[in-house]
Design a protein around this motif. Structure first.
Motif, short mmCIF file in Angstrom:
data_model
loop_
_atom_site.label_atom_id
_atom_site.label_comp_id
_atom_site.label_asym_id
_atom_site.label_seq_id
_atom_site.Cartn_x
_atom_site.Cartn_y
_atom_site.Cartn_z
N THR A 3 -11.59 6.24 -12.11
CA THR A 3 -12.49 5.09 -12.17
C THR A 3 -11.68 3.82 -12.38
O THR A 3 -10.85 3.73 -13.28
N VAL A 4 -11.94 2.84 -11.52
CA VAL A 4 -11.31 1.52 -11.63
C VAL A 4 -12.41 0.54 -12.04
O VAL A 4 -13.35 0.31 -11.29
N ASN A 5 -12.28 -0.01 -13.24
CA ASN A 5 -13.29 -0.95 -13.73
C ASN A 5 -12.82 -2.37 -13.41
O ASN A 5 -11.91 -2.91 -14.03
N ALA A 6 -13.48 -2.96 -12.42
CA ALA A 6 -13.15 -4.34 -12.04
C ALA A 6 -14.35 -5.26 -12.27
O ALA A 6 -14.46 -6.32 -11.64
N MET A 7 -15.21 -4.87 -13.19
CA MET A 7 -16.36 -5.71 -13.53
C MET A 7 -15.86 -7.02 -14.13
O MET A 7 -15.02 -7.03 -15.03
N GLY A 8 -16.37 -8.13 -13.64
CA GLY A 8 -15.96 -9.43 -14.16
C GLY A 8 -14.70 -9.98 -13.53
O GLY A 8 -14.34 -11.13 -13.78
N ASP A 9 -14.02 -9.18 -12.73
CA ASP A 9 -12.79 -9.64 -12.09
C ASP A 9 -13.09 -10.40 -10.80
O ASP A 9 -13.98 -10.02 -10.03
N LYS A 10 -12.36 -11.46 -10.58
CA LYS A 10 -12.51 -12.25 -9.37
C LYS A 10 -11.48 -11.82 -8.33
O LYS A 10 -10.39 -11.34 -8.66
N CYS A 11 -11.83 -12.01 -7.08
CA CYS A 11 -10.92 -11.68 -5.98
C CYS A 11 -9.61 -12.46 -6.14
O CYS A 11 -9.65 -13.62 -6.53
N ALA A 24 -0.86 5.37 -6.63
CA ALA A 24 -0.42 6.31 -7.66
C ALA A 24 -0.87 7.75 -7.37
O ALA A 24 -0.49 8.68 -8.09
N LEU A 25 -1.63 7.95 -6.31
CA LEU A 25 -2.14 9.29 -6.00
C LEU A 25 -1.02 10.23 -5.57
O LEU A 25 -0.06 9.83 -4.91
N THR A 26 -1.16 11.49 -5.96
CA THR A 26 -0.20 12.52 -5.55
C THR A 26 -0.86 13.59 -4.69
O THR A 26 -0.20 14.53 -4.24
N GLY A 27 -2.14 13.43 -4.44
CA GLY A 27 -2.87 14.40 -3.62
C GLY A 27 -4.28 13.88 -3.37
O GLY A 27 -4.60 12.74 -3.72
N PRO A 28 -5.14 14.72 -2.79
CA PRO A 28 -6.52 14.30 -2.53
C PRO A 28 -7.23 13.89 -3.82
O PRO A 28 -7.10 14.55 -4.85
N GLU A 29 -7.94 12.79 -3.76
CA GLU A 29 -8.61 12.30 -4.96
C GLU A 29 -9.75 11.36 -4.56
O GLU A 29 -9.75 10.77 -3.49
N THR A 30 -10.73 11.25 -5.46
CA THR A 30 -11.83 10.30 -5.27
C THR A 30 -11.68 9.18 -6.29
O THR A 30 -11.48 9.43 -7.48
N ILE A 31 -11.76 7.96 -5.81
CA ILE A 31 -11.65 6.78 -6.67
C ILE A 31 -12.98 6.05 -6.67
O ILE A 31 -13.53 5.75 -5.61
N GLU A 32 -13.50 5.76 -7.86
CA GLU A 32 -14.71 4.96 -7.99
C GLU A 32 -14.32 3.58 -8.52
O GLU A 32 -13.62 3.48 -9.53
N GLU A 64 -24.19 -5.13 -10.34
CA GLU A 64 -23.45 -3.88 -10.63
C GLU A 64 -23.37 -3.05 -9.36
O GLU A 64 -24.39 -2.62 -8.81
N TYR A 65 -22.14 -2.83 -8.88
CA TYR A 65 -21.92 -2.11 -7.63
C TYR A 65 -20.83 -1.05 -7.81
O TYR A 65 -19.91 -1.23 -8.61
N LYS A 66 -20.94 0.02 -7.03
CA LYS A 66 -19.92 1.09 -7.08
C LYS A 66 -19.42 1.35 -5.67
O LYS A 66 -20.20 1.58 -4.76
N VAL A 67 -18.09 1.31 -5.52
CA VAL A 67 -17.45 1.67 -4.26
C VAL A 67 -16.74 3.00 -4.48
O VAL A 67 -15.94 3.14 -5.41
N THR A 68 -17.05 3.99 -3.65
CA THR A 68 -16.43 5.31 -3.77
C THR A 68 -15.47 5.52 -2.61
O THR A 68 -15.86 5.38 -1.44
N ILE A 69 -14.23 5.86 -2.93
CA ILE A 69 -13.18 6.03 -1.92
C ILE A 69 -12.63 7.44 -1.99
O ILE A 69 -12.13 7.86 -3.04
#
Length: 202
Positions: A3-11, A24-32, A64-69
């Motif tokens: 989980t990457v919390n970027a709430m309140g962060d500006k582009c 930082a991934l070393t294999g298959p993974e899901t990032i929210e 409040e939005y969630k991007v799943t990768i």
């Protein structure tokens, strides 16, 4: 799950945080990735897609939005160098109108497959529509059980207005089953279409 919390962060901070998690991934993974605005959803989606990720997004609530990768591993070095510059709002003054749950004439099952493919193709446009209107048989596409909900929720999270005719929902007995977007009326439909620079119909 990461989980990457970027709430309140500006582009471009949400994009930078997401990119670091991907590298930082070393294999298959899901990032929210959690963000609080539609432009961040658009920027994270663009970067992750160009880096080989399968991306979906959803509006969880107001601001409040969630991007799943879904990643198979860390992106290649060339992908990792993708520009993190903020892109402008990807929505143009185009309206997409869905008056049926199928596309074209002929076989109904094929028509439904084509309609689903059409909506997915809309998610891949460089310039997203401002609004998508659903009426008559198209009203079923925004309701529970629709195969298009994932793509429509992703579009909504990127700021596309998903509007479904209330009279149509009533007619089909679907008012309580609307699963994405909001209810609209004929006056608003006509006004929206009249003000569009371009109308796209399948």
């Amino acid at each position: 799950m990461i989980t990457v919390n970027a709430m309140g962060d500006k582009c471009p901070v949400p994009v930078i945080k997401t990119k670091k998690a991907m590298q930082a991934l070393t294999g298959p993974e899901t990032i929210e990735v959690l963000v609080d605005n539609e432009i961040s959803v658009q920027n994270v989606t663009k970067m992750a897609s160009s880096s080989g990720g399968k991306v979906t997004s959803e509006k969880l609530g107001e601001g409040e939005y969630k991007v799943t990768i879904q990643m198979e591993g860390a992106p290649a070095a060339s992908d990792a160098a993708e520009d993190t510059a903020c892109i402008p709002d990807a929505r143009g003054n185009m309206i997409v109108v869905m008056a049926s749950d199928r596309m074209g004439e002929g076989n109904d099952e094929l028509g439904k497959v084509l309609a689903k493919s059409f909506i997915f193709a809309v998610t891949q446009l460089e310039e997203l529509p401002k609004t998508m209107l659903f009426y008559n048989g198209g009203a079923t596409l925004t309701c529970e059980g629709s195969d298009c909900l994932e793509d429509l929720k992703s579009l909504e999270a990127q700021g596309v207005e998903i509007q479904t005719c209330g009279t149509c929902l009533d007619y089909y007995g679907l008012k309580e089953k609307l699963a994405v977007g909001s209810v609209t009326n004929m006056y608003s439909i006509v006004e929206t279409m009249a003000g569009a620079a371009k109308i796209l119909r399948p």
